[in-house]
Scaffold this active site. Structure first.
Site, mmCIF file in Angstrom:
data_model
loop_
_atom_site.group_PDB
_atom_site.id
_atom_site.type_symbol
_atom_site.label_atom_id
_atom_site.label_comp_id
_atom_site.label_asym_id
_atom_site.label_seq_id
_atom_site.Cartn_x
_atom_site.Cartn_y
_atom_site.Cartn_z
ATOM 1 N N LEU A 28 0.820 -1.225 0.000
ATOM 2 C CA LEU A 28 0.000 0.000 0.000
ATOM 3 C C LEU A 28 0.845 1.262 0.000
ATOM 4 C CD1 LEU A 28 -2.656 -1.006 2.699
ATOM 5 C CD2 LEU A 28 -2.975 -0.985 0.210
ATOM 6 N N GLY A 29 2.059 1.137 0.498
ATOM 7 C CA GLY A 29 2.886 2.333 0.568
ATOM 8 C C GLY A 29 4.292 1.967 0.979
ATOM 9 N N GLU A 30 5.226 2.838 0.639
ATOM 10 C CA GLU A 30 6.615 2.605 1.023
ATOM 11 C C GLU A 30 7.280 3.941 1.266
ATOM 12 O OE1 GLU A 30 8.827 0.069 -1.572
ATOM 13 O OE2 GLU A 30 10.417 -0.076 -0.067
ATOM 14 N N GLY A 31 7.724 4.151 2.496
ATOM 15 C CA GLY A 31 8.420 5.389 2.809
ATOM 16 C C GLY A 31 9.847 5.063 3.193
ATOM 17 N N PHE A 33 10.972 4.993 6.081
ATOM 18 C CA PHE A 33 11.069 4.356 7.402
ATOM 19 C C PHE A 33 10.193 3.131 7.554
ATOM 20 C CE2 PHE A 33 12.093 8.791 7.599
ATOM 21 C CZ PHE A 33 13.357 8.743 8.163
ATOM 22 N N VAL A 35 7.539 -0.095 5.249
ATOM 23 C CA VAL A 35 6.721 -0.531 4.121
ATOM 24 C C VAL A 35 5.368 -0.951 4.676
ATOM 25 C CG1 VAL A 35 6.663 -1.981 2.069
ATOM 26 C CG2 VAL A 35 8.844 -1.499 3.173
ATOM 27 N N LYS A 55 2.406 -2.529 8.890
ATOM 28 C CA LYS A 55 3.554 -1.659 8.586
ATOM 29 C C LYS A 55 4.785 -2.292 9.202
ATOM 30 C CE LYS A 55 3.667 3.100 8.589
ATOM 31 N NZ LYS A 55 3.669 4.481 9.179
ATOM 32 N N ASP A 168 2.450 15.521 10.600
ATOM 33 C CA ASP A 168 2.526 15.116 9.195
ATOM 34 C C ASP A 168 1.111 15.043 8.614
ATOM 35 O OD1 ASP A 168 3.811 14.447 6.864
ATOM 36 O OD2 ASP A 168 4.158 12.346 7.405
HETATM 37 P P1 ADP Z 1 4.006 5.784 5.358
HETATM 38 O O1 ADP Z 1 3.483 7.107 4.875
HETATM 39 O O2 ADP Z 1 4.985 5.916 6.465
HETATM 40 O O3 ADP Z 1 4.478 4.910 4.251
HETATM 41 P P2 ADP Z 1 1.266 5.245 6.248
HETATM 42 O O4 ADP Z 1 0.947 4.840 7.640
HETATM 43 O O5 ADP Z 1 0.904 6.631 5.835
HETATM 44 O O6 ADP Z 1 2.814 4.949 6.022
HETATM 45 O O7 ADP Z 1 0.580 4.208 5.265
HETATM 46 C C1 ADP Z 1 0.865 4.196 3.877
HETATM 47 C C2 ADP Z 1 -0.399 4.009 3.076
HETATM 48 O O8 ADP Z 1 -1.041 2.788 3.433
HETATM 49 C C3 ADP Z 1 -1.460 5.083 3.325
HETATM 50 O O9 ADP Z 1 -1.270 6.211 2.521
HETATM 51 C C4 ADP Z 1 -2.744 4.347 3.011
HETATM 52 O O10 ADP Z 1 -2.973 4.335 1.610
HETATM 53 C C5 ADP Z 1 -2.445 2.927 3.450
HETATM 54 N N1 ADP Z 1 -2.945 2.673 4.819
HETATM 55 C C6 ADP Z 1 -2.290 2.900 5.977
HETATM 56 N N2 ADP Z 1 -3.043 2.561 7.050
HETATM 57 C C7 ADP Z 1 -4.216 2.100 6.562
HETATM 58 C C8 ADP Z 1 -5.425 1.571 7.152
HETATM 59 N N3 ADP Z 1 -5.578 1.447 8.485
HETATM 60 N N4 ADP Z 1 -6.422 1.190 6.319
HETATM 61 C C9 ADP Z 1 -6.281 1.299 4.973
HETATM 62 N N5 ADP Z 1 -5.188 1.772 4.369
HETATM 63 C C10 ADP Z 1 -4.151 2.161 5.125
HETATM 64 MG MG MG Z 2 1.943 8.385 5.344
#
Ligand code: ADP
Ligand code: MG
Length: 353
Positions: A28-31, A33, A35, A55, A168
């Site tokens: 869903l996402g990768e930053g 710090f 994944v 995460k 943030d």
């Molecule tokens: P980071 O920005 O550090 O990579 P996030 O916590 O913002 O991590 O999560 C990354 C992405 O994952 C979010 O932008 C969202 O799309 C998805 N996501 C995170 N938490 C949830 C959740 N509880 N339910 C659905 N999607 C989520």
């Molecule tokens: Mg985020």
């Protein structure tokens, strides 16, 4: 003590998980710090939990777990539902990884929804769960945006009343919860809890320059020293009053309000350009308006028109959020009492039809 005992009992009876319990799904996402994955539970009998989010975080994961534990007790409706967090030390990563688990709230963040041509009507459909088939127009767009702002400020008020500054706040970190049909805040990775001094040392490099307030440090650099645990609980409400660190998030929320009113600001490059313009105007929105309005595009003009509805109560709220001095910005609680929110929002609108 009560808090301690309750927290202990709650932990004791809550299900715990380990690495092998999860089947990894889509990323869903990768930053920098961590994944983030959608995951399911391996054991089908416990699958009634529904989809979850995992995460895998680096060293900052410990703080993020702490923040999420605190939020789920103090202001559970503000953020995504946190399930469990643990140190996964068998991984190849030196020192191990922190694994954090939430309920999967839904497919779309506010960023995804805002990038659609349909915005804000796509949000109206999600909040009301049906097509309204009303005439589209500025008044209706305004009510949808107002409803989103109310939900966002409500969530922020919960965090701030708990003593947490998110740091943030941006559309990517605001998720639409399909279960409750409301927006919730996610990603407490850069958050700081000033009442107990957790993560007091500002990790400025974690912040997103597109949405940060002009002040670099949310606490005055003259504030003597980072509060340490026991003293802090008594001391820091004073520090809070002195520095008003919550106003950092208010500025970011104000920028989200701007992006909703002005579609042009939804792209990164235009947002960055806007930030430059605003800086040149001394972070004075009234001044900025004076410089751009005379030669504004029809689209920009429409944004001003929306904020000017009902005697300019939207513009009044916006200008009380986006200000140079933190002290002059409204708090989340005070913002919710603004006349802008006296108007009937989306739900009332649908009942009246
Ligand atoms: P980071 O920005 O550090 O990579 P996030 O916590 O913002 O991590 O999560 C990354 C992405 O994952 C979010 O932008 C969202 O799309 C998805 N996501 C995170 N938490 C949830 C959740 N509880 N339910 C659905 N999607 C989520
Ligand atoms: Mg985020």
């Amino acid at each position: 003590w009560d808090m301690f005992v309750l927290a202990f009992l709650e932990r004791l009876f809550r299900p715990t998980f380990r690495k092998d319990d999860f089947v990894l799904g889509k990323k869903l996402g990768e930053g920098a710090f961590g994944v983030v994955y959608k995951v399911a539970l391996a054991n089908k009998s416990s699958a009634k939990q529904g989809d979850l989010v995992l995460k895998k975080a680096t060293e900052y994961g410990a703080v993020e777990i702490w923040m999420n534990e605190r939020v789920r007790r103090a202001c559970p409706n503000s953020c995504a539902d946190f399930v469990y967090g643990f140190l996964e030390s068998s991984s190849k990563v030196k020192g191990g990884e922190y694994w954090l688990i939430w309920r999967f709230e839904g497919e779309a963040t506010l960023s995804d929804l805002m990038l659609s041509k349909e915005f804000p009507y796509n949000v109206e459909r999600m909040i009301l769960g049906e097509d309204q088939d009303l005439p589209k127009g500025l008044e209706r767009e305004n009510r949808i945006i107002q409803t989103i702002m109310r939900q966002l400020l409500f969530a922020l008020d919960g965090l701030h009343s708990t003593g947490i500054v998110h740091r943030d706040i941006k559309p990517q970190n605001v998720i639409f919860s399909e279960g409750s049909r409301t927006f919730k805040i996610i990603d407490l990775g850069a958050a700081t809890d000033l009442r107990v001094g957790i993560n007091y040392i500002p990790k400025e490099f974690l912040l997103d320059p597109r949405y940060t307030a002009p002040e670099q440090y949310i606490m005055s650099t003259q504030t003597p020293s980072a509060p340490s645990a026991p003293v802090a609980t008594a001391l820091s409400p004073v520090l809070w009053q002195m520095n008003l660190p919550d106003r950092f998030d208010i500025y970011s929320a104000g920028l989200i309000f701007m992006q909703m009113a002005f579609p042009a600001l939804r792209t990164d490059s235009n947002l960055i350009q806007f930030n430059r313009q605003l800086k040149r105007c001394g972070y004075d929105l009234v001044e900025w308006r004076k410089t751009v309005e005379p030669r504004a595009s029809p689209e920009l003009r429409k944004g001003f028109e929306l904020l000017d509805l009902d005697g300019g109560i939207g513009w009044e709220l916006l200008t009380s959020m986006v200000r140079y001095k933190a002290r002059q910005r409204t708090s989340a609680k005070a913002a919710l009492a603004y006349p802008y929110f006296d108007r009937e929002g989306l739900l009332r609108l649908s009942f009246m039809q």
